[in-house]
Design a protein around this motif. Structure first.
Motif, mmCIF file in Angstrom:
data_model
loop_
_atom_site.group_PDB
_atom_site.id
_atom_site.type_symbol
_atom_site.label_atom_id
_atom_site.label_comp_id
_atom_site.label_asym_id
_atom_site.label_seq_id
_atom_site.Cartn_x
_atom_site.Cartn_y
_atom_site.Cartn_z
ATOM 1 N N VAL A 31 0.850 -1.187 0.000
ATOM 2 C CA VAL A 31 0.000 0.000 0.000
ATOM 3 C C VAL A 31 0.889 1.241 0.000
ATOM 4 N N CYS A 32 0.553 2.225 -0.837
ATOM 5 C CA CYS A 32 1.330 3.452 -0.957
ATOM 6 C C CYS A 32 1.292 4.243 0.346
ATOM 7 N N ARG A 33 2.467 4.681 0.800
ATOM 8 C CA ARG A 33 2.530 5.464 2.037
ATOM 9 C C ARG A 33 2.059 6.896 1.827
ATOM 10 N N THR A 34 2.022 7.354 0.560
ATOM 11 C CA THR A 34 1.592 8.714 0.280
ATOM 12 C C THR A 34 0.074 8.820 0.166
ATOM 13 N N CYS A 35 -0.528 7.910 -0.606
ATOM 14 C CA CYS A 35 -1.969 8.050 -0.878
ATOM 15 C C CYS A 35 -2.785 6.820 -0.521
ATOM 16 N N GLY A 36 -2.119 5.718 -0.131
ATOM 17 C CA GLY A 36 -2.867 4.518 0.230
ATOM 18 C C GLY A 36 -3.289 3.667 -0.956
ATOM 19 N N GLY A 37 -2.821 4.039 -2.155
ATOM 20 C CA GLY A 37 -3.170 3.292 -3.363
ATOM 21 C C GLY A 37 -2.434 1.972 -3.453
ATOM 22 N N PRO A 38 -2.863 1.102 -4.381
ATOM 23 C CA PRO A 38 -2.227 -0.214 -4.530
ATOM 24 C C PRO A 38 -0.875 -0.113 -5.224
ATOM 25 N N VAL A 55 5.547 0.418 -7.581
ATOM 26 C CA VAL A 55 5.041 1.696 -8.054
ATOM 27 C C VAL A 55 3.557 1.802 -7.726
ATOM 28 N N CYS A 56 3.175 2.954 -7.152
ATOM 29 C CA CYS A 56 1.770 3.182 -6.813
ATOM 30 C C CYS A 56 0.963 3.384 -8.090
ATOM 31 N N ARG A 57 -0.128 2.625 -8.236
ATOM 32 C CA ARG A 57 -0.958 2.756 -9.437
ATOM 33 C C ARG A 57 -1.793 4.035 -9.406
ATOM 34 N N GLN A 58 -1.894 4.650 -8.231
ATOM 35 C CA GLN A 58 -2.718 5.841 -8.093
ATOM 36 C C GLN A 58 -1.909 7.131 -8.302
ATOM 37 N N CYS A 59 -0.773 7.282 -7.583
ATOM 38 C CA CYS A 59 -0.028 8.539 -7.655
ATOM 39 C C CYS A 59 1.343 8.398 -8.308
ATOM 40 N N GLY A 60 1.772 7.166 -8.595
ATOM 41 C CA GLY A 60 3.041 6.974 -9.288
ATOM 42 C C GLY A 60 4.266 6.989 -8.399
#
Ligand SMILES: [Zn+2]
Length: 81
Positions: free
Chosen positions: A5-12, A38-43
């Motif tokens: 889980v992305c630490r910045t936005c919580g995305g996958p 790599v976060c699929r939401q914010c990159g």
């Protein structure tokens, strides 16, 4: 820590190969195809300690790079002149 889980936005996060810009001993190096999450939401990109060690080994090892690129450098503080 949840590794997926992305630490910045919580995305996958998704395992990908990315190009990393790394500074070492005062010079910049590009390292291609570094394994990363790599976060699929914010990159946002996350590197494992192993991937980081691999990058440092490559730039500090003195091996031949696959190619050399010229890099244009700009200074945002001087953009008004
Ligand atoms: Zn994210």
């Amino acid at each position: 820590m949840n590794e997926h889980v992305c630490r910045t936005c919580g995305g996958p996060l998704e395992a990908q190969r990315v190009t990393r810009l790394q500074q070492y001993a005062g010079h910049w190096y590009l390292i291609e195809n570094v394994p990363a999450l790599v976060c699929r939401q914010c990159g946002e990109q996350y590197f494992t300690p192993d991937a980081h060690d691999l990058v440092v080994d490559l730039v500090s090892g003195g091996g031949e790079p696959v190619r050399t690129e010229m890099v244009a450098v700009y200074d945002a503080e001087r953009s008004s002149t």
